[in-house]
Design a protein around this motif. Sequence first.
Motif, PDB file in Angstrom:
ATOM      1  N   LEU A 719       0.861  -1.182   0.000  1.00  0.00           N
ATOM      2  CA  LEU A 719       0.000   0.000   0.000  1.00  0.00           C
ATOM      3  C   LEU A 719       0.896   1.231   0.000  1.00  0.00           C
ATOM      4  O   LEU A 719       1.781   1.365   0.846  1.00  0.00           O
ATOM      5  CB  LEU A 719      -0.912   0.024   1.229  1.00  0.00           C
ATOM      6  N   ARG A 720       0.687   2.103  -0.974  1.00  0.00           N
ATOM      7  CA  ARG A 720       1.453   3.342  -1.065  1.00  0.00           C
ATOM      8  C   ARG A 720       0.469   4.515  -1.160  1.00  0.00           C
ATOM      9  O   ARG A 720      -0.401   4.534  -2.031  1.00  0.00           O
ATOM     10  CB  ARG A 720       2.336   3.350  -2.303  1.00  0.00           C
ATOM     11  N   VAL A 721       0.615   5.492  -0.268  1.00  0.00           N
ATOM     12  CA  VAL A 721      -0.212   6.688  -0.296  1.00  0.00           C
ATOM     13  C   VAL A 721       0.685   7.901  -0.052  1.00  0.00           C
ATOM     14  O   VAL A 721       1.443   7.928   0.918  1.00  0.00           O
ATOM     15  CB  VAL A 721      -1.324   6.660   0.774  1.00  0.00           C
ATOM     16  N   SER A 722       0.607   8.881  -0.936  1.00  0.00           N
ATOM     17  CA  SER A 722       1.277  10.168  -0.753  1.00  0.00           C
ATOM     18  C   SER A 722       0.248  11.255  -0.990  1.00  0.00           C
ATOM     19  O   SER A 722      -0.534  11.177  -1.949  1.00  0.00           O
ATOM     20  CB  SER A 722       2.437  10.331  -1.726  1.00  0.00           C
ATOM     21  N   THR A 723       0.242  12.282  -0.145  1.00  0.00           N
ATOM     22  CA  THR A 723      -0.797  13.299  -0.268  1.00  0.00           C
ATOM     23  C   THR A 723      -0.292  14.646   0.231  1.00  0.00           C
ATOM     24  O   THR A 723       0.629  14.724   1.047  1.00  0.00           O
ATOM     25  CB  THR A 723      -2.060  12.883   0.513  1.00  0.00           C
ATOM     26  N   SER A 724      -0.897  15.697  -0.291  1.00  0.00           N
ATOM     27  CA  SER A 724      -0.637  17.055   0.197  1.00  0.00           C
ATOM     28  C   SER A 724      -1.925  17.860   0.076  1.00  0.00           C
ATOM     29  O   SER A 724      -2.743  17.619  -0.832  1.00  0.00           O
ATOM     30  CB  SER A 724       0.491  17.725  -0.593  1.00  0.00           C
ATOM     31  N   TYR A 725      -2.101  18.808   0.978  1.00  0.00           N
ATOM     32  CA  TYR A 725      -3.324  19.615   0.985  1.00  0.00           C
ATOM     33  C   TYR A 725      -2.954  21.060   1.292  1.00  0.00           C
ATOM     34  O   TYR A 725      -2.343  21.355   2.321  1.00  0.00           O
ATOM     35  CB  TYR A 725      -4.311  19.101   2.029  1.00  0.00           C
ATOM     36  N   ARG A 726      -3.305  21.934   0.347  1.00  0.00           N
ATOM     37  CA  ARG A 726      -3.101  23.366   0.570  1.00  0.00           C
ATOM     38  C   ARG A 726      -4.341  23.930   1.222  1.00  0.00           C
ATOM     39  O   ARG A 726      -5.452  23.862   0.663  1.00  0.00           O
ATOM     40  CB  ARG A 726      -2.824  24.078  -0.748  1.00  0.00           C
TER      41      ARG A 726
END
Length: 817
Positions: A719-726
């Motif tokens: 399982l791979r998850v990468s995220t960003s939130y402005r």
Amino acid sequence: MRSSPSHRLPSATLAAALAITFVCGSGSAAAQPAEQATAPSFDIRVPAQPLAAALNELSRQTGAQVLAAGDAVTGIDAPAVSGRLTLQQALDRLLAGSGLMAVRNGPLQVTIRRASGDAAGASLPTVTVEAGTASGADGTTEGTGSYTTRSTATSTRMDLSLRETPQSVTVIGRQQIEDQNLVTLDNVLRQTPGIVADRLDERVTFSSRGFALGTMIDGVPTLAFNTVAGEASMLSTAIYDRVEVIRGSAGLLNGVGSPGGVVNLVRKRPTSQFSGHLTAGAGSWNRYKAEADVGGPLNAAGTLRGRLVASRTAGDSFVDGKKTAEDVAYGILEADLSATTTLALGFEHQKTATDGANFGQSPLFYSDGTRSRLPRSFNSSAPWSYWNMYADKIFANLDQQLGGGWRLKLDASYLKSKRKRASGDLNTYYPVDGATGDATIDIRDNPANSRNTSFDAHLRGPFEAFGRTHEAVLGLSYSDYSYAIDTNLAAPTAFDTRPLNFYTLQSFPAVTVFPYKSYTLSGQVSEKAVYASTRLRLADPLSVIVGARATWYKDASLNRNQVAATLTQNPGAHESGVITPYAGIVYDLSREFSVYGSYTDIFIPNTVRDSGNNLLSPQRGKNYEIGLKGEHLGGKLNTGFAVFRTRESNVAVEDTSAGLLPDGSVPYRAVAGARSRGFELTASGELATGWQMLAGYTYHAKRDNDGALLNPTYPTRLLRVSTSYRLPGEWNRLTVGGSVSYQSGIYYDEYAGLGRASQGGLTLLGLMARYEFTPQLSASLNIENLGDKRYYSGLGGYNGYTYGPPRNVWLKLSYKL
């Protein structure tokens, strides 16, 4: 890109058409002064980039509704815009000098149109195509802010969206590389869905679905990373716009077609407007980095453009006595020789020097069968060991438009790689006495060098048949790779092995002179191929891609044993005109979803040797894949589900029952048959305004004909998850995010039968935050392995293990020019 059901466009129009939709409105060029005086203002930070991508970025930062026809914005570049501005002011600056203007259609809608017409009455064409501007028309991701791409040609040489490509493709773009601090190819692939990165020592092997990955640069196959004279995992990402990864057989374009897939590294290109950045960072273990990246036009007409990237990274590590320094330089010139001809010339240089470097791994067991339980900082090599890699490359490409949508592209490159390495390494194939410390050290000098020449030429474009527009590609490629690896010793023996108390390894006397040549392995690999593919639009919802590659392959090598005064010609591989077929079908269920299937033959000449030092015979097999893909929010979000199956014969697996080969490498044996099957779920792009994500879950199991699991040191679930939130509103200067990486349990049975080492399911967490002080200046923080997990990043490669890094922090400042 997808047209409305009532009016579907041919491919050439689809490639140009565009409708960019924002969320809240503002004034137009014709807005009244009173309206402008009351219009809200925003902190705008839009870098120089294609106009379509600039408008998309403006939507993310302000929220407005803008419609634009593709034939109006295609081929136009927008300047950088920043400051406290109203939406209208930002639009005026983006459109300055473009011949376009913004016209208000209503309180929540603005239309971009040509300034030559009547503003009041002008309108867009009745047919618009909803398309995300997640990337440029060529798939460029830099400046888009997106975790996905609009097009990729890695699979077929045709610019297709992810939904239109009948294979599993993931693109790690520039925004994700920056957000997650992915500074090497190893970092990138450890966050890529479905990819296993297994660290031996300073070397890392990459695999997908149980099989190795091939390598391409700018879509051109390369053999340059086949030996330790060119280590792919060390490649810096500073010079690349994106990393494209195909999972599943990629035999149409990439050499002889590993069933694992291919990694395509796509270089940064010069920009049409001046832009760049300066970055400085510092991290755990006294690490630091400085980087400069500048580019833009070099003449008034903008027909000559250039770009230069330079970076230096250096510092210690969590391993005792180990420190690494990396220097990178990249330059490219791009010239428009005519309105239809573009020529690019460039160079690359990278030096990676590691002191206290490892060759081999740490022992799993003591000789009495107890686990070693060594600290993470334990270094299995003497502190005077070093491993220095040098790579210099020159390249050129020519892009010629031929008319009627046809283009000819030529790519050529020459790479020279060199390794300097000397070390004293704990031998993990010999007993290690935990009570007394009695062990064995290997001492050797291992220089290596290689050269790779690559060339690719292909012609592509549309053609008409049966009342529809189709696409075709015809190409040829050539690659020649030569290498030599020497083993020099400090004693006149076949191997320089000495007794060692491994508790005092870090004080073992340095060896600096290696006068005795023991062994040399040299060889040459050449590959020639012709390939062709076509995309046939058989009906509005149905397209079929068929193609084939014919390959001529030759691998020859010889061993020179100076101690025994013998010269041995190794059995080589010589294949002529091997056909690798490719077939794919895509059927549109709706404007958002498609089903697909693909089939590819597998032919892979083995480059590994058995216990008798003989090259294994080629691998052959078949690869099948079916799936469902989605394209949402106008292409800003891509999703996928795939089921795959691979059958292969003559598969190479490590032969743990045999000793090391004369050059110190591990021998392999051929398994009569193997099959790999599994499924995966992926999602990439923008989930909501300001929220980017790349995620994937993969299951695969590779077994032999008897059902026994092969490669148990590779996890079967990932399982791979990468995220960003402005953050929105007043907090929009702050971006937060992170990563989650899970893998299922792995195990390894020790070479001498001392026991089984296993690691259960592992979850690693990372965090990131970035704050923009001004439109130009920002600071970012990255934390890796937040939970400080103690884990194996490599297991069993040299009958031992390699630990992954503990919790560490990286802080950097970036200034946009």
